[in-house]
Scaffold this motif. Structure first.
Motif, PDB file in Angstrom:
ATOM      1  N   GLY A 161     -70.565 -41.004 -59.487  1.00 33.03           N
ATOM      2  CA  GLY A 161     -71.354 -40.560 -60.817  1.00 33.03           C
ATOM      3  C   GLY A 161     -71.078 -41.752 -61.905  1.00 33.03           C
ATOM      4  O   GLY A 161     -71.170 -41.495 -63.217  1.00 33.03           O
ATOM      5  N   TRP A 171     -73.240 -43.874 -62.616  1.00 37.13           N
ATOM      6  CA  TRP A 171     -74.444 -44.056 -63.475  1.00 37.13           C
ATOM      7  C   TRP A 171     -74.434 -43.754 -64.789  1.00 37.13           C
ATOM      8  O   TRP A 171     -74.911 -44.299 -65.923  1.00 37.13           O
ATOM      9  CB  TRP A 171     -75.670 -43.584 -62.676  1.00 37.13           C
ATOM     10  CG  TRP A 171     -75.552 -42.093 -62.529  1.00 37.13           C
ATOM     11  CD1 TRP A 171     -74.910 -41.535 -61.583  1.00 37.13           C
ATOM     12  CD2 TRP A 171     -76.046 -41.047 -63.339  1.00 37.13           C
ATOM     13  NE1 TRP A 171     -75.201 -40.056 -61.807  1.00 37.13           N
ATOM     14  CE2 TRP A 171     -75.774 -40.004 -63.013  1.00 37.13           C
ATOM     15  CE3 TRP A 171     -76.656 -41.343 -64.790  1.00 37.13           C
ATOM     16  CZ2 TRP A 171     -75.977 -38.735 -63.828  1.00 37.13           C
ATOM     17  CZ3 TRP A 171     -77.198 -40.096 -65.345  1.00 37.13           C
ATOM     18  CH2 TRP A 171     -76.785 -39.010 -64.798  1.00 37.13           C
ATOM     19  N   SER A 172     -73.760 -42.704 -64.994  1.00 33.79           N
ATOM     20  CA  SER A 172     -73.472 -41.841 -66.397  1.00 33.79           C
ATOM     21  C   SER A 172     -72.764 -42.680 -67.516  1.00 33.79           C
ATOM     22  O   SER A 172     -73.093 -42.936 -68.610  1.00 33.79           O
ATOM     23  CB  SER A 172     -73.145 -40.552 -66.275  1.00 33.79           C
ATOM     24  OG  SER A 172     -71.940 -40.361 -65.803  1.00 33.79           O
ATOM     25  N   GLU A 173     -71.720 -43.312 -66.631  1.00 32.54           N
ATOM     26  CA  GLU A 173     -70.977 -44.120 -67.602  1.00 32.54           C
ATOM     27  C   GLU A 173     -71.825 -45.531 -67.947  1.00 32.54           C
ATOM     28  O   GLU A 173     -71.404 -45.990 -69.219  1.00 32.54           O
ATOM     29  CB  GLU A 173     -69.492 -44.551 -66.828  1.00 32.54           C
ATOM     30  CG  GLU A 173     -68.807 -43.495 -66.382  1.00 32.54           C
ATOM     31  CD  GLU A 173     -67.490 -43.888 -65.712  1.00 32.54           C
ATOM     32  OE1 GLU A 173     -67.418 -44.939 -65.572  1.00 32.54           O
ATOM     33  OE2 GLU A 173     -66.493 -42.928 -65.563  1.00 32.54           O
ATOM     34  N   LEU A 177     -74.852 -45.827 -68.520  1.00 31.40           N
ATOM     35  CA  LEU A 177     -75.563 -45.737 -69.480  1.00 31.40           C
ATOM     36  C   LEU A 177     -75.256 -45.793 -70.960  1.00 31.40           C
ATOM     37  O   LEU A 177     -75.990 -46.185 -71.827  1.00 31.40           O
ATOM     38  CB  LEU A 177     -76.234 -44.245 -69.273  1.00 31.40           C
ATOM     39  CG  LEU A 177     -77.273 -43.884 -68.096  1.00 31.40           C
ATOM     40  CD1 LEU A 177     -77.739 -42.418 -68.132  1.00 31.40           C
ATOM     41  CD2 LEU A 177     -78.380 -44.741 -68.344  1.00 31.40           C
ATOM     42  N   HIS A 178     -74.018 -45.444 -70.937  1.00 27.45           N
ATOM     43  CA  HIS A 178     -73.341 -45.712 -72.332  1.00 27.45           C
ATOM     44  C   HIS A 178     -72.500 -46.997 -72.307  1.00 27.45           C
ATOM     45  O   HIS A 178     -71.673 -47.090 -73.263  1.00 27.45           O
ATOM     46  CB  HIS A 178     -72.348 -44.593 -72.616  1.00 27.45           C
ATOM     47  CG  HIS A 178     -72.837 -43.035 -72.546  1.00 27.45           C
ATOM     48  ND1 HIS A 178     -73.208 -42.467 -71.689  1.00 27.45           N
ATOM     49  CD2 HIS A 178     -73.653 -42.408 -73.761  1.00 27.45           C
ATOM     50  CE1 HIS A 178     -73.989 -41.244 -71.802  1.00 27.45           C
ATOM     51  NE2 HIS A 178     -74.269 -41.294 -73.050  1.00 27.45           N
TER      52      HIS A 178
END
Length: 304
Positions: free
Chosen positions: A117, A119-121, A123-124
């Motif tokens: 996961g 990818w979410s990190e 994004l930021h």
């Protein structure tokens, strides 16, 4: 480069070139044990920020000194900056090499970005923010790749070519010195982990030497094919960020750890694990096929 050097008598003998590489290795490693703030001890981890900053200072000075020696020795040729892979810097070559290296790490990237996961990190931009305050990350992804590639590729490989070594000898000989430069981690590990059995420490060092040598072969190949130190640095940083790929076991998707029924977890986990190993072997095949096409460059120091 071969076209430039064959018109001159070698300025170095093969023994002199190898001796310089060994000297560079010592100059790089010894200050880490002589300079007190950088020295390993049972009371302080090698990840201690004070130790990392001291080590970065030490290896930066060592790398700069050795690079200057190589620059002077190569000054009899037309362009030392060119022969050492500094200019042109090879931006296009760097992108190509990153794409090539990513194919080899297709499975670990899949596990890191999708299964874990991350990818979410991204994004930021959280992983990039680590560089601002996390010294181990800075060492592994910035300082280490830059100093090691500038010393063991840019300052070392041209000396072997100038001494008349063949392409294959250069690719497989130079990384031996690069691997030797990491052997001192055995001493550091024993110093900071005195309770660990010596056999385990030896096995750890043998493994580290093996993958360091293999990466050194790849980095030397890249350097010769692209003529770009930046490309070698980028590949080094990328490989450091990924680590060794998983070659056994199953992957564990993060969303399955959040309470899915056990019978569904097992089936879905198998499916995602199969995908991982398909990418692992498929990525290896793709890397093999793309190795020469993606590393080709007009800046190449050698044609092969």
């Amino acid at each position: 480069m071969r076209a430039e050097t064959t018109s001159h008598e070698p300025t170095l003998s093969k023994v002199q070139a190898c001796s310089l590489l060994l000297a560079y290795c010592l100059i790089y490693v010894l200050p880490l044990h002589i300079y007190r703030p950088a020295r390993a001890s049972p009371e302080r981890s090698r990840d201690d920020p004070i130790a990392i900053r001291a080590r970065i200072r030490a290896v930066s000075v060592s790398t700069a000194a050795c690079s200057c020696v190589t620059f002077v020795l190569l000054s009899t040729y037309a362009a030392p900056w060119r022969l050492m892979g500094y200019w042109p810097c090879g931006l296009q070559e760097t992108v190509q090499i990153l794409c090539l290296t990513a194919t080899l790490f297709a499975a670990p990237l899949y596990e890191y970005i999708i299964i874990d996961g991350a990818w979410s990190e991204w994004l930021h931009l959280r992983p990039l923010r680590l560089l601002q305050h996390d010294w181990p990350t800075w060492r592994n992804l910035v300082a280490g790749p830059i100093t090691e590639e500038c010393l063991f590729r840019s300052a070392s490989v041209p000396l072997l070519l100038a001494a008349g070594y063949s392409i294959s000898a250069t690719i497989f000989l130079s990384p031996l010195v690069f691997g030797l430069a990491h052997i001192h981690h055995f001493y550091e590990f024993r110093k900071t982990n005195p309770g660990v059995h010596v056999g385990a420490a030896v096995a750890r060092s043998v493994l580290q030497f093996s993958y360091t040598y293999l990466f050194g072969v790849y980095a030397t190949f890249i350097f010769l094919r692209t003529g770009s130190t930046l490309a070698a640095i980028a590949a080094h940083a990328f490989c450091n960020s990924m680590g060794l790929p998983r070659v056994w076991g199953s992957v564990e998707p993060y969303w399955l750890l959040e309470g899915a029924p056990a019978h569904l977890q097992g089936e879905e986990q198998k499916l995602w694990t199969v995908g991982y190993y398909v990418l692992l072997f498929g990525g290896m095949a793709a890397f093999y096929c793309a190795l020469f096409p993606l590393s080709v460059s007009d800046l190449a120091l050698e044609s092969f």
